[in-house]
Design a protein around this motif. Sequence first.
Motif, short mmCIF file in Angstrom:
data_model
loop_
_atom_site.label_atom_id
_atom_site.label_comp_id
_atom_site.label_asym_id
_atom_site.label_seq_id
_atom_site.Cartn_x
_atom_site.Cartn_y
_atom_site.Cartn_z
N PRO A 94 0.85 -1.19 0.00
CA PRO A 94 0.00 0.00 0.00
C PRO A 94 0.88 1.25 0.00
N SER A 95 0.36 2.36 -0.46
CA SER A 95 1.17 3.58 -0.56
C SER A 95 1.68 4.05 0.79
N ASN A 111 0.61 3.20 -7.02
CA ASN A 111 -0.04 3.99 -5.97
C ASN A 111 0.90 4.97 -5.27
N ASN A 128 -3.92 11.40 -11.50
CA ASN A 128 -4.39 10.97 -10.18
C ASN A 128 -4.99 12.15 -9.42
N ALA A 152 -5.29 11.96 -5.62
CA ALA A 152 -4.11 11.59 -4.84
C ALA A 152 -3.77 12.66 -3.80
N ASN A 192 -1.95 8.42 9.49
CA ASN A 192 -1.97 6.97 9.30
C ASN A 192 -1.66 6.23 10.59
N ASP A 245 -6.24 5.49 6.08
CA ASP A 245 -5.58 4.83 4.96
C ASP A 245 -5.57 5.77 3.76
N PHE A 246 -4.39 5.94 3.18
CA PHE A 246 -4.26 6.75 1.98
C PHE A 246 -4.33 5.85 0.75
N ASP A 247 -4.87 6.39 -0.31
CA ASP A 247 -4.85 5.66 -1.58
C ASP A 247 -3.55 6.03 -2.31
N ALA A 248 -3.63 6.74 -3.39
CA ALA A 248 -2.42 7.14 -4.11
C ALA A 248 -1.74 8.31 -3.41
#
Length: 512
Positions: free
Chosen positions: A16-17, A209, A226, A229, A242, A248-251
């Motif tokens: 994950p990013s 990501n 993105n 993002a 986090n 939770d972060f996506d990109a």
Amino acid sequence: MKLILNDELIEENTLPSDFTALRYLREKRGLTGTKEGCASGDCGACTLLVGALEDGELTYSTLNSCITPMQSLTGKHVVSVEYLSKTGELHPAQQAMVESHGSQCGFCTPGFVLSLAGLYENKQSSEQPIDREAVCDAISGNLCRCTGYRPIIDAGLSMFKESMFKESMVKEPMIEGSNETPYVELMSKNDSIKTQLEGLQTEPHDSSNYLQPTDLEQLAHALKSNPAATLIAGGTDLMLENTQRYRDFDALIDVSCVAELKHLHIGETSLTIGASVTYSELEDFSKTLYPQMNALLSRIASRQIRNRGTIGGNVANASPIADLPPLLLAFDADIQLLKNDGSTRVVNIADFYQGYKQTQLAKDEMIASFDVSLDKLAQFHRFYKVSKRMEDDISSVMLAVRFEEKNGTLTDVRLAFGGMAATPIRGLKAEAALTGKLINDEQALNQSIEALRSELTPMSDMRASSNYRLDMACNLIRKAWLELNGTDVVTFSGHAVSDSILSTGSEASNHA
């Protein structure tokens, strides 16, 4: 993602990013020497040593792995504590800790060892001596709750003695039957690591990501591709979302490598500081050119945080206790804002903050750089930070002062405060009381202090009461005025403390 972890080339495409380096080491690689203490970059138990090529030289710096995305270390040499004794022989930092009895429970020890090892590698390769101030700076982000710092500092100071002893062993025959290999190879001189890193530099760093553009053209493409993002630079504050709030972060788009945001140079009329310049980079740059700025930077956070935290992030975060906004406010700095479409606009720092955690930044904008007038930098200025600890602590009161003087008269005055209100603020009435007066007019000084008391109502919180903050602010203005008039006011702002002070407390009254 490709990097060198200890002595192994790693390729990982499934993270994950926001997966932290700490989690990766412990959960994915079984390297449990790196500890989690606070998960916020405060204790240093999770310290890592990271090597990067700069102008063909391999240099190492420390960071807090608990708040560092693993993918941000692409193309780097990541060193955990297990690597230091890979030959079976202890690293000089480890051996010195043993000889100096620098560990008790041992939980914090790996972090201390890596911080000292980083100091050793960089100082040894540059052939510069290690003194007490350098050791204390290196471990400024490492907390110990049981051993105490004296034996750890002793270990740092004795590392070269251990190294010289080991080097002398190479010249003598080894004891028959011994399997020990003296530790004489510096990581920074490891040609194999250098060659591998050179190869990694030519490869793209982006994943699906986590994007790491290296110029504005790539950044524009990343933003267009993105739109949802999140931007990240050092991530020393963002990653707390986090680790502390479980967001939770996506990109993520990492702007820390964008060349145009890394500019740090002196032009014809101004000093330009790129938004992605780190505290440590500005600290090195200002050491001889702007010693007062350098002294303040050495008080911000810890070495691990300064190695990753950026100037743009400190300002854009809009924290009321950030230390750089008052400095920029004192110099009337201009901020260049960059839109996603490549257009720019300039906003003065005095107009940037709109309220608590509110700025003029639009959703499609980021800070590109800061311009500080060379003429104003040449004028008398001082920066005072009051906090409970010398390092790795938040300001109770921060004052940035600038006095412009012509023919013995103050023609321009700036008194900018942090840690006092929801935003950085100026003492406008206090400034007016001094402007146009002789620099040694003590009556004007007293009027300025009274004006400050009438215009400021500082906040009260766990760090300090409103009354304490106001009294301290007034005293700091007097301190700056005394320095302006040539009084030698000693400021206790560094680590170079004599043994006599540590052991007896003598001379303590001489330090303010």
